[in-house]
Design an enzyme around this catalytic site. Structure first.
Site, PDB file in Angstrom:
ATOM      1  N   ASP A  79      -3.895  -2.466   0.208  1.00  0.00           N
ATOM      2  CA  ASP A  79      -3.734  -2.543   1.663  1.00  0.00           C
ATOM      3  C   ASP A  79      -4.254  -3.900   2.127  1.00  0.00           C
ATOM      4  O   ASP A  79      -5.445  -4.195   1.988  1.00  0.00           O
ATOM      5  CB  ASP A  79      -4.528  -1.406   2.313  1.00  0.00           C
ATOM      6  CG  ASP A  79      -4.371  -1.349   3.823  1.00  0.00           C
ATOM      7  OD1 ASP A  79      -3.898  -2.339   4.424  1.00  0.00           O
ATOM      8  OD2 ASP A  79      -4.740  -0.315   4.408  1.00  0.00           O
ATOM      9  N   VAL A  80      -3.370  -4.717   2.698  1.00  0.00           N
ATOM     10  CA  VAL A  80      -3.770  -6.080   3.052  1.00  0.00           C
ATOM     11  C   VAL A  80      -4.679  -6.135   4.271  1.00  0.00           C
ATOM     12  O   VAL A  80      -5.196  -7.214   4.600  1.00  0.00           O
ATOM     13  CB  VAL A  80      -2.534  -6.996   3.275  1.00  0.00           C
ATOM     14  CG1 VAL A  80      -1.726  -7.125   2.004  1.00  0.00           C
ATOM     15  CG2 VAL A  80      -1.685  -6.520   4.442  1.00  0.00           C
TER      16      VAL A  80
ATOM     17  N   ARG B 281      16.263   3.822  11.917  1.00  0.00           N
ATOM     18  CA  ARG B 281      17.052   2.686  12.371  1.00  0.00           C
ATOM     19  C   ARG B 281      18.524   3.067  12.443  1.00  0.00           C
ATOM     20  O   ARG B 281      18.983   3.940  11.724  1.00  0.00           O
ATOM     21  CB  ARG B 281      16.812   1.477  11.466  1.00  0.00           C
ATOM     22  CG  ARG B 281      15.472   0.814  11.748  1.00  0.00           C
ATOM     23  CD  ARG B 281      15.199  -0.378  10.854  1.00  0.00           C
ATOM     24  NE  ARG B 281      14.678   0.020   9.565  1.00  0.00           N
ATOM     25  CZ  ARG B 281      14.092  -0.816   8.723  1.00  0.00           C
ATOM     26  NH1 ARG B 281      13.968  -2.096   9.039  1.00  0.00           N
ATOM     27  NH2 ARG B 281      13.627  -0.393   7.563  1.00  0.00           N
TER      28      ARG B 281
ATOM     29  N   ASN C  54       0.826  -1.220   0.000  1.00  0.00           N
ATOM     30  CA  ASN C  54       0.000   0.000   0.000  1.00  0.00           C
ATOM     31  C   ASN C  54       0.854   1.262   0.000  1.00  0.00           C
ATOM     32  O   ASN C  54       0.327   2.373  -0.020  1.00  0.00           O
ATOM     33  CB  ASN C  54      -0.956   0.011   1.194  1.00  0.00           C
ATOM     34  CG  ASN C  54      -0.257   0.144   2.538  1.00  0.00           C
ATOM     35  OD1 ASN C  54       0.971   0.053   2.623  1.00  0.00           O
ATOM     36  ND2 ASN C  54      -1.025   0.342   3.593  1.00  0.00           N
TER      37      ASN C  54
ATOM     38  N   LYS D  69       3.291  -8.213  16.264  1.00  0.00           N
ATOM     39  CA  LYS D  69       4.044  -9.374  15.794  1.00  0.00           C
ATOM     40  C   LYS D  69       3.795 -10.609  16.664  1.00  0.00           C
ATOM     41  O   LYS D  69       3.807 -11.746  16.157  1.00  0.00           O
ATOM     42  CB  LYS D  69       5.534  -9.038  15.761  1.00  0.00           C
ATOM     43  CG  LYS D  69       5.914  -8.010  14.693  1.00  0.00           C
ATOM     44  CD  LYS D  69       5.597  -8.480  13.289  1.00  0.00           C
ATOM     45  CE  LYS D  69       6.167  -7.559  12.231  1.00  0.00           C
ATOM     46  NZ  LYS D  69       5.867  -8.026  10.853  1.00  0.00           N
TER      47      LYS D  69
ATOM     48  N   TYR E  33       4.070  -2.366  17.927  1.00  0.00           N
ATOM     49  CA  TYR E  33       4.823  -3.226  17.006  1.00  0.00           C
ATOM     50  C   TYR E  33       5.064  -4.600  17.625  1.00  0.00           C
ATOM     51  O   TYR E  33       4.811  -5.631  16.985  1.00  0.00           O
ATOM     52  CB  TYR E  33       6.148  -2.560  16.655  1.00  0.00           C
ATOM     53  CG  TYR E  33       6.964  -3.301  15.613  1.00  0.00           C
ATOM     54  CD1 TYR E  33       6.475  -3.485  14.325  1.00  0.00           C
ATOM     55  CD2 TYR E  33       8.232  -3.795  15.904  1.00  0.00           C
ATOM     56  CE1 TYR E  33       7.229  -4.157  13.366  1.00  0.00           C
ATOM     57  CE2 TYR E  33       8.989  -4.460  14.956  1.00  0.00           C
ATOM     58  CZ  TYR E  33       8.479  -4.637  13.683  1.00  0.00           C
ATOM     59  OH  TYR E  33       9.222  -5.306  12.739  1.00  0.00           O
TER      60      TYR E  33
ATOM     61  N   LYS F 204      -3.017  -2.992  12.893  1.00  0.00           N
ATOM     62  CA  LYS F 204      -3.972  -3.574  11.945  1.00  0.00           C
ATOM     63  C   LYS F 204      -3.301  -4.507  10.951  1.00  0.00           C
ATOM     64  O   LYS F 204      -3.840  -5.565  10.627  1.00  0.00           O
ATOM     65  CB  LYS F 204      -4.726  -2.457  11.208  1.00  0.00           C
ATOM     66  CG  LYS F 204      -5.758  -1.751  12.061  1.00  0.00           C
ATOM     67  CD  LYS F 204      -6.368  -0.552  11.345  1.00  0.00           C
ATOM     68  CE  LYS F 204      -7.243  -0.961  10.188  1.00  0.00           C
ATOM     69  NZ  LYS F 204      -7.905   0.214   9.562  1.00  0.00           N
TER      70      LYS F 204
ATOM     71  N   TYR G  17      -3.862 -21.174  12.860  1.00  0.00           N
ATOM     72  CA  TYR G  17      -4.243 -21.681  11.545  1.00  0.00           C
ATOM     73  C   TYR G  17      -3.520 -22.990  11.229  1.00  0.00           C
ATOM     74  O   TYR G  17      -4.067 -23.882  10.580  1.00  0.00           O
ATOM     75  CB  TYR G  17      -3.946 -20.637  10.463  1.00  0.00           C
ATOM     76  CG  TYR G  17      -5.148 -19.795  10.088  1.00  0.00           C
ATOM     77  CD1 TYR G  17      -5.853 -20.042   8.907  1.00  0.00           C
ATOM     78  CD2 TYR G  17      -5.589 -18.773  10.911  1.00  0.00           C
ATOM     79  CE1 TYR G  17      -6.958 -19.282   8.558  1.00  0.00           C
ATOM     80  CE2 TYR G  17      -6.696 -18.003  10.583  1.00  0.00           C
ATOM     81  CZ  TYR G  17      -7.382 -18.262   9.406  1.00  0.00           C
ATOM     82  OH  TYR G  17      -8.480 -17.520   9.077  1.00  0.00           O
TER      83      TYR G  17
ATOM     84  N   THR H 273      18.648  -6.170  10.354  1.00  0.00           N
ATOM     85  CA  THR H 273      19.134  -6.453   9.006  1.00  0.00           C
ATOM     86  C   THR H 273      19.468  -5.143   8.308  1.00  0.00           C
ATOM     87  O   THR H 273      18.829  -4.121   8.555  1.00  0.00           O
ATOM     88  CB  THR H 273      18.072  -7.224   8.204  1.00  0.00           C
ATOM     89  OG1 THR H 273      17.709  -8.409   8.931  1.00  0.00           O
ATOM     90  CG2 THR H 273      18.589  -7.633   6.842  1.00  0.00           C
TER      91      THR H 273
END
Length: 328
Positions: free
Chosen positions: A57-58, A187, A33, A150, A146, A92, A160, A176
């Site tokens: 947007d997922v 970061r 998105n 996660k 955050y 979300k 699932y 990373t």
């Protein structure tokens, strides 16, 4: 030809994953998105016949026509600047976005790999961090949006897997770095390099004794690919166990960039973890994986990338909408 959906495709990690799967001979469907992603990262792929991109947007219903073999869910803000600025969207995409993609994987009978993070460990009381450590997280602190997004992502993915028998994989990603990072995302590595390139003092938060472990992006992508192709459903740490203090890391960046500016110290942000070092025993034993790129070599490659950017990118935020991209 096998087909893979990669969410967060215009982001730092997502774009490198698109590259890897195209090289492996897959048809790649990228989705983003562009809330933090940048189309510049995948511009070189638009001419590829086996690549397609959807600006979507997922957290809304996700539809993909045809068969899907794999889904890699990498859509999420990942830097403190981003998830502190857009906390609700961060929650979300970790909750609703993951739910939507797990549903898509179930409907398509596809294997799904979800991107978790070392942040699920919070400010750890176990060092180095192993996958069976449950973490030390403040759910109502500023980083909680955050961290908990996660942790929920992992929980619903395992639900699932156990309830529906869905083929799932969970990667816990440690710090990373590499080309295509955003200079101004907050970061530590791009922050230090950006400050050096702009002739500014390097800012260290706290006394600099806190540690991080930096993994070069090519190594990380290899670990992710091996995990996806494995038969292991529980979380796996993927990162570089070579640990360094932030103060020492600042000195490495000063030496690398040749800056004559100094290091300045500011107050440590709330709930900032003091230690980050992955135990990668599982990755070694299950995936036959460990990082190959030495930090000095990886930093050189990354610095060369940042030096190649147009000067305006040192000071301005990148465009990250279709409209801004088209108007370039």
């Amino acid at each position: 030809m096998k087909r893979v959906l990669i969410t967060g495709a215009a982001g730092f990690l997502g774009s490198h994953l698109c590259d890897r799967f195209l090289r492996e001979g897959y048809h790649v469907i990228g989705m983003d998105n562009l809330i933090t992603g940048n189309l510049d990262n995948i511009e070189h792929l638009f001419s590829e016949k086996n690549f397609e991109f959807y600006n979507h947007d997922v957290t809304k219903f996700v539809h993909v026509s045809g068969e899907l073999d794999y889904i890699l869910h990498f859509a999420s803000p990942a830097s403190p600047i981003d998830y502190l600025k857009i906390p609700i969207q961060t929650l979300k995409v970790g909750a609703m976005g993951t739910h939507n993609l797990l549903g898509l994987a179930k409907a398509k009978n596809a294997r799904i790999l979800v991107a978790s993070t070392s942040e699920v460990y919070g400010d750890p009381q176990v060092h180095p961090q192993t996958e069976d450590y449950w973490g030390h997280v403040n759910p109502v602190g500023p980083r909680g949006v955050y961290d908990e997004a996660k942790r929920y992502l992992e929980a619903i993915t395992m639900a699932y897997h156990t309830y529906h028998g869905l083929e799932t994989r969970i990667v816990r990603i440690f710090n990373t770095y590499g080309p295509r990072m955003r200079l101004n995302d907050g970061r530590v590595l791009p922050a230090f390099v950006g400050q050096a390139l702009r002739g500014e003092d390097l800012t260290v938060f706290g006394d600099g004794s806190q540690t991080r472990s930096f993994c070069y992006v090519d190594d990380l992508v290899e670990g992710i690919y091996r995990l996806l192709m494995s038969d292991y459903a529980k979380p796996v740490n993927v990162g570089n166990p070579s640990e360094i203090s932030i103060a020492d890391f600042a000195e490495e960046i000063i030496k690398l960039t040749g800056t004559t500016n100094k290091v300045i110290y500011k107050d440590l942000p709330k709930d900032d973890p003091m230690q980050r070092q992955p135990d990668i025993t599982k990755a070694r034993e299950i995936l036959g994986w460990e990082p190959k790129v030495d930090r000095s070599e990886g930093l050189k490659r990354t610095y060369d990338y940042f030096k190649s950017l147009p000067e305006e990118k040192l000071y301005k935020k990148e465009h990250n909408t279709f409209e801004e991209y088209i108007k370039r």
